[in-house]
Design a protein around this motif. Structure first.
Motif, short mmCIF file in Angstrom:
data_model
loop_
_atom_site.label_atom_id
_atom_site.label_comp_id
_atom_site.label_asym_id
_atom_site.label_seq_id
_atom_site.Cartn_x
_atom_site.Cartn_y
_atom_site.Cartn_z
N GLU A 163 -8.57 12.01 -4.15
CA GLU A 163 -9.39 12.57 -3.07
C GLU A 163 -9.77 11.48 -2.05
O GLU A 163 -9.72 10.29 -2.36
CB GLU A 163 -10.68 13.17 -3.66
CG GLU A 163 -10.44 14.31 -4.63
CD GLU A 163 -9.90 15.54 -3.96
OE1 GLU A 163 -10.32 15.83 -2.82
OE2 GLU A 163 -9.06 16.23 -4.57
N ASP A 164 -10.17 11.91 -0.88
CA ASP A 164 -10.69 11.00 0.14
C ASP A 164 -11.88 10.23 -0.43
O ASP A 164 -12.63 10.74 -1.27
CB ASP A 164 -11.19 11.78 1.35
CG ASP A 164 -10.08 12.54 2.08
OD1 ASP A 164 -8.91 12.46 1.68
OD2 ASP A 164 -10.41 13.24 3.06
N ASN A 165 -12.06 9.01 0.05
CA ASN A 165 -13.24 8.20 -0.28
C ASN A 165 -13.46 8.00 -1.78
O ASN A 165 -14.57 8.07 -2.27
CB ASN A 165 -14.51 8.81 0.34
CG ASN A 165 -14.37 9.05 1.82
OD1 ASN A 165 -13.84 8.22 2.54
ND2 ASN A 165 -14.82 10.19 2.28
N THR A 166 -12.39 7.72 -2.50
CA THR A 166 -12.46 7.56 -3.96
C THR A 166 -12.73 6.12 -4.39
O THR A 166 -13.48 5.90 -5.34
CB THR A 166 -11.14 8.05 -4.61
OG1 THR A 166 -10.97 9.43 -4.32
CG2 THR A 166 -11.16 7.86 -6.11
N PHE A 167 -12.15 5.15 -3.72
CA PHE A 167 -12.12 3.78 -4.24
C PHE A 167 -12.92 2.80 -3.39
O PHE A 167 -12.96 2.90 -2.17
CB PHE A 167 -10.67 3.28 -4.33
CG PHE A 167 -9.83 4.12 -5.25
CD1 PHE A 167 -9.97 4.01 -6.62
CD2 PHE A 167 -8.91 5.03 -4.75
CE1 PHE A 167 -9.21 4.78 -7.48
CE2 PHE A 167 -8.15 5.80 -5.60
CZ PHE A 167 -8.29 5.68 -6.96
N ASP A 168 -13.52 1.81 -4.06
CA ASP A 168 -14.23 0.72 -3.39
C ASP A 168 -13.25 -0.29 -2.81
O ASP A 168 -13.54 -0.97 -1.84
CB ASP A 168 -15.15 0.00 -4.37
CG ASP A 168 -16.24 0.91 -4.89
OD1 ASP A 168 -16.89 1.58 -4.06
OD2 ASP A 168 -16.44 0.96 -6.11
N MET A 169 -12.09 -0.41 -3.44
CA MET A 169 -11.06 -1.35 -3.00
C MET A 169 -9.69 -0.73 -3.23
O MET A 169 -9.46 -0.09 -4.26
CB MET A 169 -11.15 -2.67 -3.76
CG MET A 169 -10.10 -3.67 -3.37
SD MET A 169 -10.28 -5.20 -4.31
CE MET A 169 -8.98 -6.17 -3.58
N VAL A 170 -8.81 -0.93 -2.28
CA VAL A 170 -7.41 -0.52 -2.41
C VAL A 170 -6.57 -1.75 -2.11
O VAL A 170 -6.81 -2.44 -1.12
CB VAL A 170 -7.06 0.62 -1.43
CG1 VAL A 170 -5.58 0.96 -1.50
CG2 VAL A 170 -7.90 1.86 -1.73
N THR A 171 -5.61 -2.02 -2.97
CA THR A 171 -4.77 -3.20 -2.77
C THR A 171 -3.33 -2.90 -3.18
O THR A 171 -3.07 -2.02 -4.00
CB THR A 171 -5.32 -4.41 -3.57
OG1 THR A 171 -4.53 -5.55 -3.25
CG2 THR A 171 -5.30 -4.16 -5.06
N CYS A 172 -2.43 -3.63 -2.58
CA CYS A 172 -1.01 -3.56 -2.97
C CYS A 172 -0.37 -4.91 -2.67
O CYS A 172 -0.84 -5.66 -1.82
CB CYS A 172 -0.29 -2.43 -2.25
SG CYS A 172 -0.08 -2.68 -0.48
N GLN A 173 0.67 -5.18 -3.39
CA GLN A 173 1.40 -6.42 -3.20
C GLN A 173 2.88 -6.09 -3.19
O GLN A 173 3.38 -5.46 -4.14
CB GLN A 173 1.08 -7.42 -4.31
CG GLN A 173 1.71 -8.76 -4.10
CD GLN A 173 1.30 -9.77 -5.16
OE1 GLN A 173 0.79 -9.43 -6.21
NE2 GLN A 173 1.53 -11.02 -4.87
N THR A 174 3.56 -6.48 -2.16
CA THR A 174 5.01 -6.23 -1.94
C THR A 174 5.37 -4.75 -2.04
O THR A 174 6.46 -4.40 -2.44
CB THR A 174 5.89 -7.06 -2.90
OG1 THR A 174 5.68 -6.65 -4.24
CG2 THR A 174 5.62 -8.55 -2.75
N VAL A 175 4.46 -3.87 -1.66
CA VAL A 175 4.73 -2.44 -1.66
C VAL A 175 5.24 -1.99 -0.30
O VAL A 175 6.19 -1.22 -0.20
CB VAL A 175 3.47 -1.63 -2.05
CG1 VAL A 175 3.66 -0.15 -1.81
CG2 VAL A 175 3.10 -1.90 -3.50
N LEU A 176 4.63 -2.48 0.75
CA LEU A 176 4.94 -1.99 2.08
C LEU A 176 6.38 -2.25 2.52
O LEU A 176 6.90 -1.53 3.36
CB LEU A 176 3.94 -2.56 3.09
CG LEU A 176 2.48 -2.15 2.85
CD1 LEU A 176 1.57 -2.79 3.89
CD2 LEU A 176 2.32 -0.64 2.84
N ILE A 177 7.03 -3.23 1.93
CA ILE A 177 8.44 -3.48 2.27
C ILE A 177 9.36 -2.41 1.67
O ILE A 177 10.52 -2.32 2.05
CB ILE A 177 8.90 -4.89 1.83
CG1 ILE A 177 8.81 -5.05 0.32
CG2 ILE A 177 8.12 -5.96 2.56
CD1 ILE A 177 9.42 -6.34 -0.22
#
Length: 81
Positions: A42-56
């Motif tokens: 759902e919208d507004n679920t997490f305090d932090m969102v992170t990814c590493q080497t995903v966007l490529i």
């Protein structure tokens, strides 16, 4: 803290879930099938969102970033590498 991870491949979700269970950390670590372009929360679920080497690896980076921001709580932290 609670860590939630997504992966489009069910085999990696199963592997990560098993590893958390083996380390008695299943209450802190949760994994499920999902993609950066369609995050299954759902919208507004997490305090932090992170990814590493995903966007490529995504077809449309702007869609993935919009999804990450969608599930991030107001004032939360988005960290991408």
């Amino acid at each position: 803290c609670k860590v939630v991870g997504i992966d489009p491949e069910s085999q990696w979700v199963s592997s990560a879930t098993e590893r958390a269970q083996q380390k008695n950390e299943a209450n802190r670590f949760q994994y499920q099938v999902g993609t950066a372009e369609k995050i299954p929360f759902e919208d507004n679920t997490f305090d932090m969102v992170t990814c590493q080497t995903v966007l490529i690896h995504v077809k449309d980076v702007s869609i993935a970033l919009k999804e990450m921001l969608r599930v991030l709580k107001p004032g939360g932290l988005l960290a991408v590498a």
